[in-house]
Scaffold this active site. Structure first.
Site, PDB file in Angstrom:
ATOM      1  N   HIS A 304       0.883  -1.341  -0.072  1.00 37.72           N
ATOM      2  CA  HIS A 304      -0.165  -0.135  -0.114  1.00 37.72           C
ATOM      3  C   HIS A 304       1.036   1.053   0.069  1.00 37.72           C
ATOM      4  O   HIS A 304       1.571   1.533   1.067  1.00 37.72           O
ATOM      5  CB  HIS A 304      -1.035  -0.014   1.263  1.00 37.72           C
ATOM      6  CG  HIS A 304      -1.623   1.084   1.454  1.00 37.72           C
ATOM      7  ND1 HIS A 304      -3.105   1.063   1.192  1.00 37.72           N
ATOM      8  CD2 HIS A 304      -1.486   2.375   1.718  1.00 37.72           C
ATOM      9  CE1 HIS A 304      -3.661   2.252   1.553  1.00 37.72           C
ATOM     10  NE2 HIS A 304      -2.652   3.108   1.674  1.00 37.72           N
ATOM     11  N   HIS A 384      -3.291   6.138  14.286  1.00 38.61           N
ATOM     12  CA  HIS A 384      -4.559   5.789  13.734  1.00 38.61           C
ATOM     13  C   HIS A 384      -4.250   4.606  12.623  1.00 38.61           C
ATOM     14  O   HIS A 384      -3.400   4.307  12.193  1.00 38.61           O
ATOM     15  CB  HIS A 384      -5.323   6.847  13.305  1.00 38.61           C
ATOM     16  CG  HIS A 384      -4.552   7.662  12.153  1.00 38.61           C
ATOM     17  ND1 HIS A 384      -3.483   8.502  12.226  1.00 38.61           N
ATOM     18  CD2 HIS A 384      -4.787   7.760  10.928  1.00 38.61           C
ATOM     19  CE1 HIS A 384      -2.871   8.922  11.398  1.00 38.61           C
ATOM     20  NE2 HIS A 384      -3.892   8.751  10.230  1.00 38.61           N
TER      21      HIS A 384
HETATM   22  O1  LIG Z   1      -5.230   7.791   7.731  1.00 45.49           O
HETATM   23  C1  LIG Z   1      -6.047   7.794   6.694  1.00 45.49           C
HETATM   24  O2  LIG Z   1      -7.183   7.310   6.475  1.00 45.49           O
HETATM   25  C2  LIG Z   1      -5.289   8.530   5.298  1.00 45.49           C
HETATM   26  C3  LIG Z   1      -4.189   7.723   4.964  1.00 45.49           C
HETATM   27  C4  LIG Z   1      -4.753   6.799   3.848  1.00 45.49           C
HETATM   28  C5  LIG Z   1      -3.804   6.027   3.317  1.00 45.49           C
HETATM   29  O3  LIG Z   1      -3.876   5.287   2.382  1.00 45.49           O
HETATM   30  C6  LIG Z   1      -2.455   6.044   3.900  1.00 45.49           C
HETATM   31  C7  LIG Z   1      -2.195   6.794   4.857  1.00 45.49           C
HETATM   32  C8  LIG Z   1      -2.977   7.902   5.591  1.00 45.49           C
HETATM   33  O4  LIG Z   1      -2.832   8.688   6.344  1.00 45.49           O
HETATM   34 FE   LIG Z   2      -3.448   8.809   8.123  1.00 37.38          FE
END
Ligand SMILES: O=C(O)Cc1cc(O)ccc1O
Ligand SMILES: [Fe+2]
Length: 453
Positions: A304, A384
């Protein structure tokens, strides 16, 4: 009133769907005239201008900025802006806050909000701003404000300009018409509009009430990110940015000029529409962009990638690679990566992340709490990642090619920590339980089972 339909240097309508009211390109040296011959040829400041117009320059960068960041336009208008500048009185800015605005102190936890309902009271676009977070310092021309906006009435003989920041508007419900000095821009959910600082606008509803998000950029003007090895195409392509052709109002009627300057709001009575620019040329102008034109690039074998691959626009800071703001979207795309946990990973980010959802479901939060019109804040270095529902699904589902469809989330990501406004801290839309979503994840560790789960 003699509101003129746009005419003059119209671009030819093309198969790209370009409407005749717009010109295509990003940061071009545009030129447009609503009356034939209104634009002086070969010079900016003739002794007198065609049609008895006044010449006026608006500078978005210092005069001496390098060519790549130098922004200015020449406006040929019925009255120069000094004539639209009255005796200003300070007016209540409502719920609009400007950094620095340390109103409340909250624990270092993630925050999320349900959609704030559109109020029933009459609210213009300016009156309906509800600041969620502020970051940096507008006076130092660094940082941003992340706001919700609500509009339940059109601005009538009211005009607004923001000297504090460039405004990136993300409609989420309802369509809007921005009558600007440079021409008319219409936007609906799925699109954005960017109004450079100091440009005068009047915002009208194009139907029912409207709601959305506003990023007020105190720093460097939004520009397209470098593509690096991606090459010359994909992501946001310059030709999909649309700047309006000149359109002017020759309207003598009592009105109000509203100016946001230095974090405060000022009003002056004026006697004519300031949207009186008959012709203009330059590279400092408002524009719109349909986010569904964004061509995402991503991992086509495994893993990813960082969300920076989805940057639509970036507001650079003086430090290379360290954006004042990145405007990033999560839109329809195929997920094909093999042996990969496909949603966002768990992470801590030195940049702070304000997110909103225009429509659909966001793939890191499938548990239901992140709703269209809602918002979330994952502040500087706060942990998060996917909620338990998204984690379990993504860990166990068969990894066939899968299309995320009908979804549009976005992020205002800034190098600065974001301060939460009192409005955001006290609205009933604040989700009291969100801070604990991480604790719902299960422990899967088993020292006797070295194979992946
Ligand atoms: O935190 C989130 O939802 C946003 C986010 C999406 C992603 O694909 C990778 C890092 C990111 O901070
Ligand atoms: Fe994020």
């Amino acid at each position: 009133m003699t509101d003129q339909a746009p005419s003059g240097l119209r671009p030819a309508a093309t198969g790209s769907g370009l409407s005749p009211g717009y010109m295509s390109g990003f940061g071009n040296g545009f030129e447009s005239e609503a009356l034939p011959g209104a634009l002086p040829v070969g010079r900016n400041s003739p002794q007198t201008c065609p049609y008895g117009l006044y010449a006026e320059q608006i500078s978005g960068s210092p005069f001496t900025a390098p060519r790549t960041t130098n922004e200015r336009s020449w406006l040929y208008r019925i009255r120069p802006t000094v004539m639209h500048w009255g005796a200003f009185r300070k007016v209540d800015a409502g719920f609009w806050r400007t950094a620095p605005a340390p109103e409340v102190e909250l624990p270092p936890a993630p925050l999320r909000w349900d959609p704030v309902p559109i109020p029933a009271e009459p609210l213009s676009f300016v009156e309906g701003i509800r600041t969620m977070t502020t970051a940096g310092d507008a006076g130092a021309q660094a940082g941003m404000g992340a706001h919700l906006f609500f509009a339940t009435r059109s601005m009538q003989d009211e005009y607004f300009t923001n000297a504090d920041g460039e405004m990136l508007v993300v409609p989420q419900e309802g369509a809007l018409r921005f009558r600007t000095e440079f021409g008319v821009i219409e936007v609906a959910p799925g699109e954005i509009v960017v109004i450079p600082r100091g440009v005068k606008v009047a915002v009208e509803l194009l139907g029912g009430p409207a709601r959305g998000y506003l990023c007020e950029n105190y720093g460097g003007a939004f520009t397209l990110p470098e593509r690096g090895p991606i090459g010359a195409n994909c992501l946001a392509n310059p030709r999909d940015f649309l700047t309006p052709v000149a359109a002017y109002e020759d309207r003598d009627a009592p009105g109000t000029m509203l100016v946001k300057w230095g974090g405060t709001l000022w009003a002056a009575e004026i006697a004519h529409s300031p949207l009186d620019v008959v012709a203009w040329h330059g590279n400092y102008a408002p524009y719109k962009y349909d986010l569904r034109r964004f061509s995402p690039v991503g991992p086509i074998l495994f893993d990813h990638a960082d969300p920076s691959i989805f940057t639509v626009l970036t507001s650079p800071s003086e430090t290379p690679g360290t954006a004042n703001i990145d405007f990033v979207i999560f839109s329809d795309r195929w997920l094909v990566a093999e042996n990969t946990f496909r949603p966002p990973w768990y992470h801590l980010n030195v940049m702070s992340e304000f997110m909103g959802l225009v429509y659909g479901v966001y793939d890191a939060k499938t548990g239901g709490g992140f709703r269209p019109g809602g918002a979330s804040l994952h502040n500087t270095l706060l942990p998060h990642g996917p909620d338990v529902d998204a984690f379990e699904r993504a860990s166990t589902s068969e990894l066939k090619p899968h299309k995320l469809e009908g979804t549009l989330a976005f992020m205002f990501e800034t190098r600065f920590p974001q301060k939460v406004s009192r409005f955001a801290a006290e609205t009933p839309s604040l989700q009291k339980e969100y801070g604990a979503y991480g604790r719902k994840l299960a422990k899967h560790f088993d020292p006797n089972r070295p194979e992946a789960r």
